[in-house]
Design a protein around this motif. Structure first.
Motif, PDB file in Angstrom:
ATOM      1  N   GLY A 127      63.072  80.042  45.071  1.00 27.43           N
ATOM      2  CA  GLY A 127      64.337  79.845  45.763  1.00 27.43           C
ATOM      3  C   GLY A 127      64.642  80.901  46.809  1.00 27.43           C
ATOM      4  O   GLY A 127      65.766  80.992  47.308  1.00 27.43           O
ATOM      5  N   GLY A 128      63.634  81.709  47.169  1.00 31.75           N
ATOM      6  CA  GLY A 128      63.887  82.808  48.093  1.00 31.75           C
ATOM      7  C   GLY A 128      62.840  82.918  49.176  1.00 31.75           C
ATOM      8  O   GLY A 128      62.457  81.929  49.793  1.00 31.75           O
ATOM      9  N   ALA A 129      62.342  84.121  49.382  1.00 34.44           N
ATOM     10  CA  ALA A 129      61.453  84.403  50.508  1.00 34.44           C
ATOM     11  C   ALA A 129      59.997  84.104  50.178  1.00 34.44           C
ATOM     12  O   ALA A 129      59.589  84.049  49.015  1.00 34.44           O
ATOM     13  CB  ALA A 129      61.596  85.857  50.934  1.00 34.44           C
ATOM     14  N   GLN A 130      59.226  83.920  51.230  1.00 31.62           N
ATOM     15  CA  GLN A 130      57.785  83.741  51.124  1.00 31.62           C
ATOM     16  C   GLN A 130      57.087  84.930  51.788  1.00 31.62           C
ATOM     17  O   GLN A 130      57.431  85.312  52.902  1.00 31.62           O
ATOM     18  CB  GLN A 130      57.348  82.454  51.818  1.00 31.62           C
ATOM     19  N   VAL A 131      56.115  85.514  51.092  1.00 29.53           N
ATOM     20  CA  VAL A 131      55.297  86.586  51.640  1.00 29.53           C
ATOM     21  C   VAL A 131      53.926  86.004  51.934  1.00 29.53           C
ATOM     22  O   VAL A 131      53.295  85.408  51.057  1.00 29.53           O
ATOM     23  CB  VAL A 131      55.174  87.760  50.657  1.00 29.53           C
ATOM     24  N   ALA A 132      53.474  86.151  53.179  1.00 29.51           N
ATOM     25  CA  ALA A 132      52.213  85.534  53.578  1.00 29.51           C
ATOM     26  C   ALA A 132      51.498  86.401  54.602  1.00 29.51           C
ATOM     27  O   ALA A 132      52.080  87.328  55.184  1.00 29.51           O
ATOM     28  CB  ALA A 132      52.463  84.141  54.155  1.00 29.51           C
ATOM     29  N   LEU A 133      50.232  86.089  54.825  1.00 31.79           N
ATOM     30  CA  LEU A 133      49.467  86.685  55.902  1.00 31.79           C
ATOM     31  C   LEU A 133      49.183  85.607  56.944  1.00 31.79           C
ATOM     32  O   LEU A 133      48.898  84.459  56.595  1.00 31.79           O
ATOM     33  CB  LEU A 133      48.138  87.244  55.399  1.00 31.79           C
ATOM     34  N   THR A 134      49.263  85.975  58.204  1.00 27.97           N
ATOM     35  CA  THR A 134      48.801  85.108  59.282  1.00 27.97           C
ATOM     36  C   THR A 134      47.587  85.763  59.918  1.00 27.97           C
ATOM     37  O   THR A 134      47.498  86.992  60.004  1.00 27.97           O
ATOM     38  CB  THR A 134      49.887  84.882  60.347  1.00 27.97           C
ATOM     39  N   ARG A 135      46.638  84.933  60.341  1.00 31.97           N
ATOM     40  CA  ARG A 135      45.400  85.435  60.925  1.00 31.97           C
ATOM     41  C   ARG A 135      45.071  84.585  62.142  1.00 31.97           C
ATOM     42  O   ARG A 135      44.890  83.369  62.024  1.00 31.97           O
ATOM     43  CB  ARG A 135      44.273  85.367  59.893  1.00 31.97           C
ATOM     44  N   ILE A 136      45.027  85.222  63.318  1.00 32.24           N
ATOM     45  CA  ILE A 136      44.821  84.505  64.575  1.00 32.24           C
ATOM     46  C   ILE A 136      43.644  85.134  65.308  1.00 32.24           C
ATOM     47  O   ILE A 136      43.528  86.362  65.402  1.00 32.24           O
ATOM     48  CB  ILE A 136      46.086  84.559  65.454  1.00 32.24           C
ATOM     49  N   LYS A 137      42.784  84.299  65.858  1.00 30.63           N
ATOM     50  CA  LYS A 137      41.596  84.780  66.548  1.00 30.63           C
ATOM     51  C   LYS A 137      41.956  85.538  67.821  1.00 30.63           C
ATOM     52  O   LYS A 137      43.006  85.316  68.422  1.00 30.63           O
ATOM     53  CB  LYS A 137      40.685  83.605  66.889  1.00 30.63           C
TER      54      LYS A 137
END
Length: 232
Positions: A137-147
């Motif tokens: 019900g709250g925040a999402q912690v994620a990694l983004t990876r872009i070339k």
């Protein structure tokens, strides 16, 4: 050189232990790169201990206490810091058993070996995302990876977003962001991050609500993004 830092309000909540867990994780990771914010944390801790020793923390005087706290914060000298304690905030991240990237110590509870071990969801040929933690019900912690040289699709925010650059660099309409930079966005922002051509870019993100892609084709990804966010 780090040019973008958490606000003094965020650092104050972090030092007081009142910042949400997901946001605290992002601040902790920033502190591993930033000696300036390490010193600010020590300054806040020092001021906090002085104030709460001398002041009655009754709810009726809390507003005056807060105003006085911030007034004194601007007057404090960094020479009052304990340098050894400041250095202790940032753990040593050097470990020859890891891959080419040095995963920050604060993230090793989620990343036990390296970034390549994560389950990445590819959203385009050059852009992918890996979820580290969903707060119910709250925040999402994620990694983004872009070339290298690629861009993330143009998008807006339906809530607050924190981005911390872990590797590489990217730019948008507001500036250029490099390793250790801490960027805050809210629902008023619309941007199209572009990665520099010399290396791929890996970022830690904390999203209070899903982003919304605005391109005529990338909009098709919005239901997928919402599906994996804990608030939806």
């Amino acid at each position: 050189m780090i040019n973008y830092h958490p606000s003094i309000e965020i650092l104050t909540d972090y030092a007081a232990g009142s910042l949400p867990l997901a946001h605290s994780l992002c601040v902790s990771t920033h502190l591993e790169h930033c000696s300036e914010c390490q010193q600010q944390i020590r300054k806040l801790e020092l001021l906090g201990s002085q104030f709460f020793e001398q002041t009655n923390t009754d709810n009726q005087c809390f507003g005056d206490l807060k105003d006085s706290f911030f007034a004194n914060l601007s007057e404090q000298s960094a020479t009052a810091l304990d340098n050894d304690a400041a250095h202790a905030i940032a753990p040593n991240t050097t470990d020859s058993s890891w891959d080419d990237y040095k995963v920050p110590s604060s993230l090793r509870q989620f990343i036990t070996k390296g970034y390549d071990e994560l389950t990445w969801m590819r959203l385009s040929p050059s852009f992918k995302i890996a979820t580290l933690y969903n707060q119910e019900g709250g925040a999402q912690v994620a990694l983004t990876r872009i070339k290298a040289g690629a861009h993330m699709p143009t998008h807006t925010h339906t809530g607050d977003e924190i981005t911390l650059v872990l590797e590489g660099a990217f730019s948008d309409e507001s500036g250029v962001y490099r390793q250790g930079d801490f960027i805050s966005r809210d629902a008023s922002h619309k941007h199209k991050p572009m990665v520099t051509k010399d290396a791929e870019c890996i970022c830690l993100t904390v999203l209070d609500a899903p982003i919304e892609f605005t391109g005529w084709l990338t909009r098709l990804l919005n239901p997928l993004i919402r599906r994996y966010h804990p608030q939806t």
